[in-house]
Design a protein around this motif. Structure first.
Motif, PDB file in Angstrom:
ATOM      1  N   THR A 143       0.701  -1.213   0.202  1.00 25.64           N
ATOM      2  CA  THR A 143      -0.011   0.152  -0.146  1.00 25.64           C
ATOM      3  C   THR A 143       1.302   1.007   0.200  1.00 25.64           C
ATOM      4  O   THR A 143       0.324   2.666  -0.708  1.00 25.64           O
ATOM      5  CB  THR A 143      -0.999   0.241   1.359  1.00 25.64           C
TER       6      THR A 143
ATOM      7  N   ASP B 163     -10.833  -1.499  -2.690  1.00 28.76           N
ATOM      8  CA  ASP B 163     -10.201  -1.778  -1.731  1.00 28.76           C
ATOM      9  C   ASP B 163     -10.552  -2.330  -1.007  1.00 28.76           C
ATOM     10  O   ASP B 163     -11.700  -2.783  -0.436  1.00 28.76           O
ATOM     11  CB  ASP B 163      -9.950  -0.848  -1.085  1.00 28.76           C
TER      12      ASP B 163
ATOM     13  N   ASP C 104      -7.006   2.445   4.428  1.00 32.11           N
ATOM     14  CA  ASP C 104      -5.558   3.100   3.551  1.00 32.11           C
ATOM     15  C   ASP C 104      -5.605   4.583   2.958  1.00 32.11           C
ATOM     16  O   ASP C 104      -4.393   5.487   2.328  1.00 32.11           O
ATOM     17  CB  ASP C 104      -4.879   2.174   3.189  1.00 32.11           C
TER      18      ASP C 104
ATOM     19  N   ASP D  45      -7.106  -2.994  -5.056  1.00 32.75           N
ATOM     20  CA  ASP D  45      -6.109  -3.191  -3.706  1.00 32.75           C
ATOM     21  C   ASP D  45      -7.034  -4.643  -2.807  1.00 32.75           C
ATOM     22  O   ASP D  45      -8.206  -4.745  -3.475  1.00 32.75           O
ATOM     23  CB  ASP D  45      -6.338  -2.063  -2.926  1.00 32.75           C
TER      24      ASP D  45
END
Length: 471
Positions: free
Chosen positions: A208, A230, A240, A303
């Motif tokens: 990240t 995410d 994040d 992510d």
């Protein structure tokens, strides 16, 4: 005769002044050198002393390592001066060496000689490392007839670094500055014409943070727009990317159905751009003219990608629905990666293990850029970087599990064969939040921008899309 005497007296009279000037220059240079040495930090002082030793010892060391040549042909001046008829001694030629320093070690540039070139210097690199008291030495071609010798006394990979984003618009839109390699040299990757990037590695080792730097450096450009899925969070204010949501035209969490809507929207954008790229930009590929405010590079960050592609096993209705969504998500992202390059779509996928169950191979294998932070198994390393990583044991990410290597990744470098390890910097949260807030006003939906450019013609694209889907 009088004129000659007068000239001689003038020279003698100015000799003290000339000596004073020479001494002044020498003293000035010495003072400058001492001041620079005293102002340097402890690591740089060691490198300065190391550079002095390298310079002083070079003429003796080079012949020992066979980095010199014997010239048996006398020069014209030596021939004229040879009045006694004795054989003229051959000359020993040693490559000229210029040495500079930094905090990690020395950087030397040497001129090649006949028979002493890049190959000979590379062969001598381990011995240069021993003689110069370096952890490692690398030799590369600097320019024709010259080699660059990089010697590091300290391992740059073991020293955490920070990156403080300036907020300035980047000079090159698609240049991703990653950090420094094992020789403390800057490493960047050109993402022009790149459809996808995969980033793998154990939790907490820097995935990240790596993406955070890209956001911090690219966000000031209105020619780049971001979207994010995410898989670690359920809402935009978590995780994040909470500060970055204001700079993203779309954000979804771990809900597969919401992610499906985002991926579908981006596929529609890809189709609309493909149908209009010639009429709007006048070229087949967006990269022929580069990203712009009206046709920005669209970066999709996925992510914890395995969240959206994982194969759900079960026969109950809920599990079947999740399995169908995951399969369609994979199909949609495959469309973006395989067809979005020429119209300015870039997909960055991060996961812990980029094996086929986390990122389907039909997506992973068409992403030309891959990085991996620490991995526990050889299987995971091969999945992230390919079979060739087995031939480069020093760069294998299974060797990066020590906490010292948090933030260190292995990658296949574009400009050189094999693999290299890089130290990626940490971007402080406060700096990332600052850049996100400063650039929030630049956020725009790429589909809306295309509609504004095309105007009434956007409806024609919808008809074309509908016809192609029905066919």
């Amino acid at each position: 005769m009088k004129d000659q005497n007068a000239l001689a007296e003038g020279v003698v009279g100015h000799t003290p002044l000339f000596v004073v000037l020479v001494l002044a220059v020498i003293v000035g240079w010495a003072v400058w050198w001492v001041v620079r040495y005293l102002r340097a930090d402890a690591m740089t002082r060691q490198s300065i002393r190391q550079a002095v030793r390298v310079r002083w010892g070079w003429k003796r060391l080079a012949p020992m390592l066979k980095l010199s040549v014997t010239d048996k042909t006398p020069t014209a001046l030596a021939t004229l001066a040879n009045t006694n008829g004795k054989p003229i001694k051959p000359r020993i030629l040693i490559p000229a060496l210029r040495v500079t320093h930094d905090a990690y070690g020395v950087i030397a540039r040497a001129r090649c000689l006949p028979g002493v070139g890049l190959q000979q210097f590379q062969k001598a690199a381990p011995h240069l490392a021993d003689a110069w008291r370096c952890t490692r030495v690398a030799v590369t071609q600097d320019k024709p007839g010259q080699v660059l010798i990089r010697g590091v006394r300290l391992d740059p990979l073991k020293f955490p670094t920070e990156h403080r984003p300036t907020g300035d618009v980047p000079d090159e839109t698609a240049r991703w500055d990653l950090g420094v390699d094992e020789y403390a040299q800057p490493v960047s990757v050109d993402l022009t014409q790149v459809p996808g990037v995969t980033v793998a590695g154990l939790p907490g080792f820097g995935k990240t943070s790596l993406v955070n730097r890209l956001l911090s450096d690219w966000a000031p450009s209105p020619a780049v727009q971001f979207a994010c899925a995410d898989g670690k969070v359920s809402a935009a204010y978590e995780g994040d990317y909470a500060d970055w949501v204001q700079r993203m035209f779309a954000f979804v969490g771990d809900d597969l159905e919401e992610a499906n809507k985002l991926f579908r929207h981006l596929v529609e954008l890809r189709r609309a751009r493909s149908a209009s790229v010639r009429s709007v930009l006048g070229v087949k590929s967006m990269w022929d003219v580069g990203p712009s405010d009206r046709w920005p590079l669209v970066v999709l960050i996925i992510d914890e990608a395995h969240t959206y592609f994982r194969d759900h096993k079960g026969s109950d209705p809920k599990t079947k629905k999740l399995a169908a969504l995951a399969a369609e998500n994979a199909r949609l992202v495959e469309d973006l990666v395989k067809k979005g390059r020429s119209v300015g779509l870039l997909v960055i996928l991060t996961t812990q293990k980029s094996t086929g169950d986390a990122i389907p191979t039909f997506i992973r294998d068409v992403c030309p850029v891959g990085l991996s932070f620490a991995q526990k198994t050889a299987e995971a390393a091969v999945a992230a970087l390919g079979e060739e990583i087995r031939e480069w044991p020093d760069a294998n990410p299974i060797n990066l599990q020590d906490p010292t290597y948090v933030g260190v990744a292995s990658m296949n470098h574009q400009s050189q064969p094999g693999f290299t390890r890089i130290r990626t910097p940490y971007v402080p949260d406060a700096d990332a939040a600052r850049i996100a807030e400063q650039t929030a006003s630049l956020t725009a939906g790429p589909y809306t921008l295309l509609e504004a450019v095309l105007g009434p013609r956007m409806g024609e694209l919808d008809l074309v899309k509908a016809d192609s889907e029905s066919a």
